[in-house]
Scaffold this motif. Sequence first.
Motif, PDB file in Angstrom:
ATOM      1  N   TYR A  69       0.826  -1.220   0.000  1.00 50.95           N
ATOM      2  CA  TYR A  69       0.000   0.000   0.000  1.00 50.95           C
ATOM      3  C   TYR A  69       0.856   1.266   0.000  1.00 50.95           C
ATOM      4  CZ  TYR A  69      -3.439   3.441   1.654  1.00 50.95           C
ATOM      5  OH  TYR A  69      -4.249   4.545   1.784  1.00 50.95           O
ATOM      6  N   PHE A  70       0.413   2.233  -0.808  1.00 52.45           N
ATOM      7  CA  PHE A  70       1.017   3.570  -0.813  1.00 52.45           C
ATOM      8  C   PHE A  70      -0.013   4.557  -0.297  1.00 52.45           C
ATOM      9  CE2 PHE A  70       1.370   7.748  -2.599  1.00 52.45           C
ATOM     10  CZ  PHE A  70       2.702   8.066  -2.490  1.00 52.45           C
ATOM     11  N   PRO A  71       0.369   5.443   0.644  1.00 53.91           N
ATOM     12  CA  PRO A  71       1.733   5.679   1.138  1.00 53.91           C
ATOM     13  C   PRO A  71       2.120   4.722   2.267  1.00 53.91           C
ATOM     14  CG  PRO A  71       0.243   7.313   2.058  1.00 53.91           C
ATOM     15  CD  PRO A  71      -0.580   6.490   1.102  1.00 53.91           C
ATOM     16  N   LEU A  72       3.382   4.321   2.272  1.00 55.62           N
ATOM     17  CA  LEU A  72       3.904   3.490   3.345  1.00 55.62           C
ATOM     18  C   LEU A  72       3.875   4.265   4.661  1.00 55.62           C
ATOM     19  CD1 LEU A  72       7.073   2.152   1.480  1.00 55.62           C
ATOM     20  CD2 LEU A  72       4.964   0.873   1.924  1.00 55.62           C
ATOM     21  N   THR A  73       3.705   3.550   5.740  1.00 55.55           N
ATOM     22  CA  THR A  73       3.722   4.181   7.059  1.00 55.55           C
ATOM     23  C   THR A  73       5.162   4.488   7.464  1.00 55.55           C
ATOM     24  OG1 THR A  73       1.734   2.987   7.715  1.00 55.55           O
ATOM     25  CG2 THR A  73       3.086   3.903   9.481  1.00 55.55           C
ATOM     26  N   VAL A  74       5.405   5.715   7.901  1.00 54.89           N
ATOM     27  CA  VAL A  74       6.735   6.135   8.340  1.00 54.89           C
ATOM     28  C   VAL A  74       6.709   6.257   9.860  1.00 54.89           C
ATOM     29  CG1 VAL A  74       8.476   7.958   8.236  1.00 54.89           C
ATOM     30  CG2 VAL A  74       7.181   7.335   6.177  1.00 54.89           C
ATOM     31  N   ALA A  75       7.455   5.396  10.527  1.00 48.03           N
ATOM     32  CA  ALA A  75       7.443   5.374  11.992  1.00 48.03           C
ATOM     33  C   ALA A  75       8.236   6.532  12.582  1.00 48.03           C
ATOM     34  CB  ALA A  75       8.001   4.037  12.489  1.00 48.03           C
ATOM     35  N   ASP A  76       9.388   6.831  11.996  1.00 50.27           N
ATOM     36  CA  ASP A  76      10.254   7.894  12.530  1.00 50.27           C
ATOM     37  C   ASP A  76      10.798   8.706  11.367  1.00 50.27           C
ATOM     38  OD1 ASP A  76      12.006   9.523  13.826  1.00 50.27           O
ATOM     39  OD2 ASP A  76      13.360   7.937  14.512  1.00 50.27           O
ATOM     40  N   ASP A  77      10.195   9.867  11.129  1.00 49.64           N
ATOM     41  CA  ASP A  77      10.609  10.662   9.969  1.00 49.64           C
ATOM     42  C   ASP A  77      11.895  11.435  10.204  1.00 49.64           C
ATOM     43  OD1 ASP A  77       9.793  12.675  11.652  1.00 49.64           O
ATOM     44  OD2 ASP A  77       8.186  13.422  10.359  1.00 49.64           O
TER      45      ASP A  77
END
Length: 500
Positions: A69-77
Motif C-alpha cells: 500500500y502507498f503511502p507506506l507508514t513512516v514510523a520515525d521521519d
Amino acid sequence: MSNISINHLTFGFDSQERLLFEDANLNLDTQWKLGLIGRNGRGKTTLLRLLLNELPYSGSITHEQQFVYFPLTVADDQQLTLFVLQESGEFEQWRLERELNLLQLDPEVLWRPFATLSGGEQTKVLLARLFVDEENFPLIDEPTNHLDVTARQHVARYLQQKTGFIVVSHDRQFVDEVVDHVLAIEKSRLVLYKGNYSVYELQKQQKDAYEQEQNSKLKKEIGRLKQTAAEKAEWSRGRERDKLGSPTKKGSGAVYDTGAIGARAARTMKRSKAIVKRMEDQIQDKSALLKDIEWIDPLKMTPLVSHHDVLLEAEHFQLGYEQPLFKPLTFAIRQKERLGIQGANGSGKSSLIASILGTFDGQQTGTIKTAHGITISYVRQNYEDNRGMLTEFAQEHGLNYQDLLNNLKKLGLERTVFQTPIQQMSMGQRKRVELAKSLATPAELFIWDEPLNYLDVFNQKQLEEVIHLVEPSMLIIEHDRYFLEQVSTKLLTLTIDEKE
C-alpha cells in the motif's frame, strides 16, 4: 499473468446506514493499470483495505499477489530516508536508485532525514520503494497530493512505464495519462470500464442519458396505465350502480339484467386490478433504473458586486528572502476575472497570497494592493485551527448556518457528521468545511489556495459549475491543470528568478 477474483463481496461499516459493497463480483487482470474512482465516502480506500485483508467481509477475494500500500507508514521521519524505506523490508539499493532516477529525483535524498524532504520528494521516494520489489502488487492511494505540475508529470511518465497496479486519484488528467482500465464505485455497484478516464466519462454519460430516456418513457407509460386503470374502475363502479338501480328479470341476459351487468362489472374490475398490478410490477422492475446516476447538486456561492473596477493589482512585484522567489509580476484582477496561478513547489505561490493578506515576513519590492474596503473569502491549505461544532463555527465566522450545512451536504458530507467536532473529522471532511466556509462568505474577491486537495471529481465539477454560473472575481492556486484551465479567465505562471 494472474487475476484478482472478487466474488459476492459484501461489506459495510456499523456506523453507516447502507452497505458500501453488496454481492459485488469482479475479475481483475493483474497486468492492468487500473484507476479506481468514485465519490468520497463510496469506499475507494476501503476496497484497498479489503484487498489487504485488513477488514472483515462476506464473500471471497482470491489472488496470488503480495499487495503493498502507498503511502507506506513512516514510523520515525527523523531517520535518514534510506533507513525509513528499509523498515518495510530489505531491498537492493541500486534498484531503489534506479527507480529514483526514473522519477527525476537525485538519489542523494536517501542520505537526508525523511522529515527534511518536500512533500513531492517524499511522494517520489515512497513510490520508488513501492516498485523496487517486482513481486509486489502496488495499491496506490492519492499519489498526486502535494505534487506540483512538473512532479505530477514525472510521476505520470513513471507509472506509464509500469504494469500491474491500482491507483486512486482525483486528478482527471493524471488518471487519463496512466491507466488503461477504470473501476468505478457507483451508487449501487462496482462497474469496470476498458480505457482511461475520458473513456469512462463518455460511456457513463451515454449510459446515464439512456437511463434517463428510459425513465422518461417509463413515467409516461405509468401515467397511461394509471389513467386506464382509473377509467376502468370508474366504468365498473357505474355499472354496479346501474345494477343496483335497475332491477329486471334475473338471469335473462337483457340490457338491464343485473346478473349479466354484475358479471361484466366483476370482469372489468378484475381487468382493472390486473392493469394496476401490471403497472406496479413495472414500477418495481424499473425502480433501480436511475440508481447509478450521479446527480451533481449545485452549490451556492454569493459574490458581492464592488464599485471598484480593479480589485487586485500588482506592478513589478517580487517577493524573496535571501533570493527572489519569482520573477517580477505585473497583473490585475477586475470584476468577474479569475486569475489562475501556476508554478512549481517553492516558486512562491502561497507567499504571494500571504503578501496580499499582509502576513508575508520576507522582502518585498514593487507594489501589490487590493481595492479599499473589499471583503476577501479565503480557502487555505492549512486549516487545522478549524475547531468546535459547526453551529459554533458558523457563528464565529459570521456565516449563515443553513447555507453552510446545505453546501456541506451537497459536497458529500453525511448528516451524521454534522454533530461531530471539526477537529475529529477526517482530513477530507475538514477540507469540505473550509471550502463551505468560503462559499458561504459573501465577498468581492475569492482567494483559493489549492482548493481541490481531498475533493473527488464530482466535487470538482460542482465547483466548476458554480464558478461559471455566478462568475466571481478570484485568484486560484491549483496544481490540477484541467481544473485551472476550466475556471480561469487568465493564467499566470510563477518562475524562479534567473539571477538565483
